[in-house]
Design a protein around this motif. Structure first.
Motif, short mmCIF file in Angstrom:
data_model
loop_
_atom_site.label_atom_id
_atom_site.label_comp_id
_atom_site.label_asym_id
_atom_site.label_seq_id
_atom_site.Cartn_x
_atom_site.Cartn_y
_atom_site.Cartn_z
N VAL A 1 0.85 -1.20 0.00
CA VAL A 1 0.00 0.00 0.00
C VAL A 1 0.88 1.25 0.00
CG1 VAL A 1 -1.72 1.34 1.26
CG2 VAL A 1 -1.88 -1.15 1.23
N PHE A 2 0.60 2.14 -0.94
CA PHE A 2 1.15 3.50 -0.92
C PHE A 2 0.01 4.43 -0.52
CE2 PHE A 2 3.86 1.21 -3.86
CZ PHE A 2 5.13 1.67 -3.57
N ASP A 3 0.18 5.10 0.60
CA ASP A 3 -0.86 6.00 1.13
C ASP A 3 -0.49 7.44 0.78
OD1 ASP A 3 -2.69 7.45 2.56
OD2 ASP A 3 -2.13 6.66 4.53
N PHE A 4 -1.30 8.08 -0.05
CA PHE A 4 -1.09 9.47 -0.44
C PHE A 4 -1.95 10.36 0.46
CE2 PHE A 4 0.64 7.18 -3.90
CZ PHE A 4 1.61 8.00 -4.47
N ASP A 5 -1.28 11.01 1.41
CA ASP A 5 -1.96 11.79 2.45
C ASP A 5 -1.60 13.27 2.27
OD1 ASP A 5 -3.18 12.76 4.68
OD2 ASP A 5 -1.99 11.63 6.13
N PRO A 6 -2.53 14.09 1.78
CA PRO A 6 -2.21 15.48 1.49
C PRO A 6 -2.10 16.34 2.74
CG PRO A 6 -4.53 15.08 1.07
CD PRO A 6 -3.92 13.74 1.41
N GLY A 7 -1.10 17.23 2.76
CA GLY A 7 -0.98 18.20 3.83
C GLY A 7 -1.85 19.41 3.55
N GLU A 8 -1.80 20.38 4.48
CA GLU A 8 -2.57 21.60 4.30
C GLU A 8 -2.16 22.30 3.01
OE1 GLU A 8 -5.06 22.81 6.07
OE2 GLU A 8 -5.02 21.08 7.42
N GLY A 9 -3.17 22.76 2.27
CA GLY A 9 -2.89 23.52 1.05
C GLY A 9 -2.77 22.69 -0.20
N VAL A 10 -2.91 21.36 -0.09
CA VAL A 10 -2.81 20.49 -1.27
C VAL A 10 -4.22 20.21 -1.79
CG1 VAL A 10 -2.08 18.24 -2.15
CG2 VAL A 10 -0.69 19.43 -0.43
N ASP A 11 -4.43 20.47 -3.08
CA ASP A 11 -5.77 20.24 -3.62
C ASP A 11 -5.91 18.80 -4.11
OD1 ASP A 11 -4.38 20.23 -6.03
OD2 ASP A 11 -5.08 22.20 -6.66
N TRP A 12 -7.14 18.39 -4.32
CA TRP A 12 -7.46 17.02 -4.68
C TRP A 12 -6.83 16.59 -6.01
CZ3 TRP A 12 -8.37 12.40 -3.44
CH2 TRP A 12 -9.16 11.51 -4.18
N PRO A 13 -6.84 17.40 -7.07
CA PRO A 13 -6.17 16.97 -8.31
C PRO A 13 -4.71 16.61 -8.11
CG PRO A 13 -7.58 18.86 -8.74
CD PRO A 13 -7.54 18.69 -7.25
N ALA A 14 -4.01 17.26 -7.18
CA ALA A 14 -2.61 16.93 -6.93
C ALA A 14 -2.48 15.53 -6.33
CB ALA A 14 -1.99 17.97 -6.00
N VAL A 15 -3.44 15.14 -5.50
CA VAL A 15 -3.42 13.79 -4.92
C VAL A 15 -3.63 12.76 -6.02
CG1 VAL A 15 -4.44 12.25 -3.21
CG2 VAL A 15 -4.32 14.71 -2.76
N ILE A 16 -4.56 13.04 -6.90
CA ILE A 16 -4.80 12.14 -8.04
C ILE A 16 -3.55 12.01 -8.89
CG2 ILE A 16 -6.10 11.87 -10.19
CD1 ILE A 16 -8.48 13.18 -8.79
N ALA A 17 -2.89 13.13 -9.15
CA ALA A 17 -1.67 13.11 -9.95
C ALA A 17 -0.58 12.27 -9.28
CB ALA A 17 -1.17 14.54 -10.17
N GLY A 18 -0.49 12.36 -7.95
CA GLY A 18 0.50 11.56 -7.24
C GLY A 18 0.23 10.07 -7.35
N ALA A 19 -1.05 9.69 -7.22
CA ALA A 19 -1.41 8.27 -7.35
C ALA A 19 -1.09 7.75 -8.76
CB ALA A 19 -2.89 8.09 -7.02
N ARG A 20 -1.38 8.57 -9.75
CA ARG A 20 -1.09 8.16 -11.12
C ARG A 20 0.41 8.07 -11.37
NH1 ARG A 20 -5.81 11.87 -13.86
NH2 ARG A 20 -7.46 10.28 -13.87
N ALA A 21 1.17 8.95 -10.72
CA ALA A 21 2.62 8.94 -10.89
C ALA A 21 3.24 7.66 -10.34
CB ALA A 21 3.24 10.17 -10.23
N VAL A 22 2.78 7.23 -9.16
CA VAL A 22 3.34 5.99 -8.62
C VAL A 22 2.87 4.80 -9.44
CG1 VAL A 22 1.55 5.29 -6.94
CG2 VAL A 22 3.95 4.89 -6.42
N ARG A 23 1.69 4.89 -10.02
CA ARG A 23 1.23 3.81 -10.90
C ARG A 23 2.18 3.64 -12.09
NH1 ARG A 23 -3.89 3.72 -15.09
NH2 ARG A 23 -4.07 1.43 -15.27
N GLU A 24 2.61 4.75 -12.66
CA GLU A 24 3.51 4.67 -13.81
C GLU A 24 4.87 4.10 -13.42
OE1 GLU A 24 2.63 5.12 -16.96
OE2 GLU A 24 0.63 5.35 -16.09
#
Length: 525
Positions: free
Chosen positions: A351-374
């Motif tokens: 499991v890779f848990d992408f946990d956004p800090g303050e000031g991080v928007d939802w599209p950035a979390v999606i981008a991170g998940a897709r990046a680790v997928r690649e």
């Protein structure tokens, strides 16, 4: 043997029930905190390193207040067997008094633990039943005639830290994680000593048996004393409201799980559980439960398994009756290991848990998940994604259970650190709150033997009664929210689906790559 020479020299094992033990060659990452009512009440803090438990006597016990320094006197190494010890050391013996197993779990050092230990500054993350997050152990300068090293145990600022106005965790959670007993119950003829240096708790302490005495009155409905049966399990107080903002009752939660059992059980059955119990509902006091309790349903199964040289208790369920029994006991979250009873020493899910800090928007979390997928694709690994019911996403990698936990942790650490090194403005592998602002914390520490992640289709003890939900990669968009699926709407989603988003999870024929293949790619110019 030499590592434990000081430990053995101080004890007469014909008189004390403490384990004689021996140094182990295994490489583990356990920690334990024992409440010790000796000449003075104190807490023994122990970290597993090099086959023994490095030990400190913390006079006031650990504090969750950020920056508060607690004196920790370095004492002799203890055997790993000591991590399970609870009982009474006879008067006249070294450390004579009562020992209560107050907390246990795993620890993860920040950097090389040997280097940190030698230099006198250890930074690490705890994943226990009571203590969580990042801590520091700092050695103080030695004073004249001082025989033992003095260190300081300090809580770092993170999501688990508290303020001085919050309850003291020592008063809030005083009982044993092994037996559920107090010091007085372990040694009924010995009056427990009290620390004279701690503050009084800010709020009334809550014991793990709080559900027995909790009487909850909801603004929406007053629970009745009637009982009903759901999936062959008796449910008492079925009208008790568990999420006040949604009005979801205990009966409705049990019926929800029974209705989605075909989706839920494949990800839950025969996996060790870490439970979040909230007997009074999501807005009241909750606590973590990993071991059996008084009155536990027989549909919740307790097993004793080997853990190197020691044994540990784990809880599992085998069918929907076990899940409903958990609901009856006030469980609002079910977290699972990345391994099954069939092979606890080799994970079958990372499991890779992408946990956004303050000031991080939802599209950035999606981008991170897709990046680790690649990155995983480049290594020949397929991955799946789920919303967490909180703020982030979990990327899950199914595996044939071949590699041990240490390799799984090293592999996921390499990938997470590579992402953080390539894009330090976006990602971090440090849990400290100040390091996470404006960045996404990639939590790879869930890939430890006793660590866990929220189970697919488990509810969360958060406003709105959200549910952790598997989705397809194609579904990830700004319209999909991490807490958008709830007890009220998930059933309709599942009925409308033409195909299970994780239908191919069990078909994945892949193993953990050799670690050399997971090295970070060169930084792009």
């Amino acid at each position: 043997m030499a590592k434990l020479a000081a430990y053995r020299a101080k004890r007469d094992f014909t008189k004390t029930s403490e384990p004689a033990g021996k140094a182990s060659r295994r490489r583990g990452a356990s920690f334990v905190v024992q409440k010790h009512d000796a000449s003075r009440l104190h807490y023994d803090f122990r970290l597993e390193l090099d086959g023994v438990l490095k030990s400190w006597a913390v006079a006031k016990g650990p504090s969750l207040v950020t920056g508060e320094k607690r004196l920790a006197v370095h004492v002799e190494d203890h055997p790993l067997d000591y991590g399970d010890f609870e009982g009474t050391i006879p008067e006249g013996q070294y450390g004579g008094g009562t020992v209560l197993l107050w907390d246990r779990g795993t620890w993860e050092p920040d950097g090389d633990p040997h280097e940190g230990y030698d230099k006198g500054r250890l930074t690490f993350r705890l994943e226990g039943e009571k203590l969580h997050g990042t801590w520091h152990l700092v050695r103080m300068a030695k004073r004249p005639r001082e025989r033992q090293e003095s260190w300081l145990l300090i809580k770092a600022e993170d999501a688990y830290a508290r303020t001085e106005d919050d309850p003291d965790v020592l008063d809030e959670k005083p009982l044993s994680v092994k037996s559920g007993r107090s010091l007085e119950q372990i040694a009924p003829d010995r009056p427990a000593k009290r620390s004279t240096t701690r503050k009084a708790p800010a709020t009334k302490a809550v014991s793990p048996n709080a559900e027995k005495t909790t009487k909850r009155a909801s603004a929406k409905a007053k629970p009745s004393d009637r009982s009903i049966e759901v999936a062959g399990v008796t449910l008492t107080h079925p009208d008790r409201v568990l999420w006040e903002d949604q009005g979801v009752t205990k009966q409705e939660l049990a019926a929800f799980y029974a209705g989605i059992s075909d989706w839920l059980l494949p990800h839950l059955v025969d996996r060790p559980l870490t439970l979040i119990r909230c007997p009074g509902g999501a807005e009241k006091k909750c606590f973590i439960q990993r071991h059996s309790w008084v009155g536990m349903s027989p549909f919740i199964h307790s097993d004793t398994v080997e853990d190197g040289t020691t044994k540990q208790e784990i809880l599992t369920v085998r069918d929907i009756r076990g899940v409903v029994a958990l609901v009856q006991s006030g469980v609002l979250e079910m977290h699972v290991w990345g391994a099954t009873l069939a092979d606890l020493e080799r994970p079958d899910r990372l499991v890779f848990d992408f946990d956004p800090g303050e000031g991080v928007d939802w599209p950035a979390v999606i981008a991170g998940a897709r990046a680790v997928r690649e990155r995983l694709k480049a290594l020949g690994l397929e991955s799946f994604v789920k919303t967490t019911g909180g703020k982030g996403l979990h990327v899950v990698v199914p595996l044939k259970p071949r590699a041990p936990w240490k390799d799984a942790l090293a592999f996921t650490r390499d990938i997470a650190e590579a992402m953080a090194a390539d894009e330090p403005d976006r990602y971090t592998t440090t849990s400290a709150k100040q390091e996470r602002e404006g960045r996404i914390f990639i939590d790879y520490l869930r890939n430890n033997r006793e660590a866990s992640a929220v189970a697919p289709y488990s509810t969360r003890s958060r406003p709105g009664a959200p549910v952790a939900t598997p989705v397809t990669w194609e579904e990830l968009s700004s319209d999909l929210k991490p807490n958008g699926f709830t007890v009220e709407n998930l059933s309709n989603r599942l009925k409308a689906l033409k195909r299970d988003p994780w239908a191919d999870m069990g078909k994945a024929d892949q193993v953990l790559p050799e670690r050399a293949r997971s090295k970070r790619a060169p930084r792009k110019k």
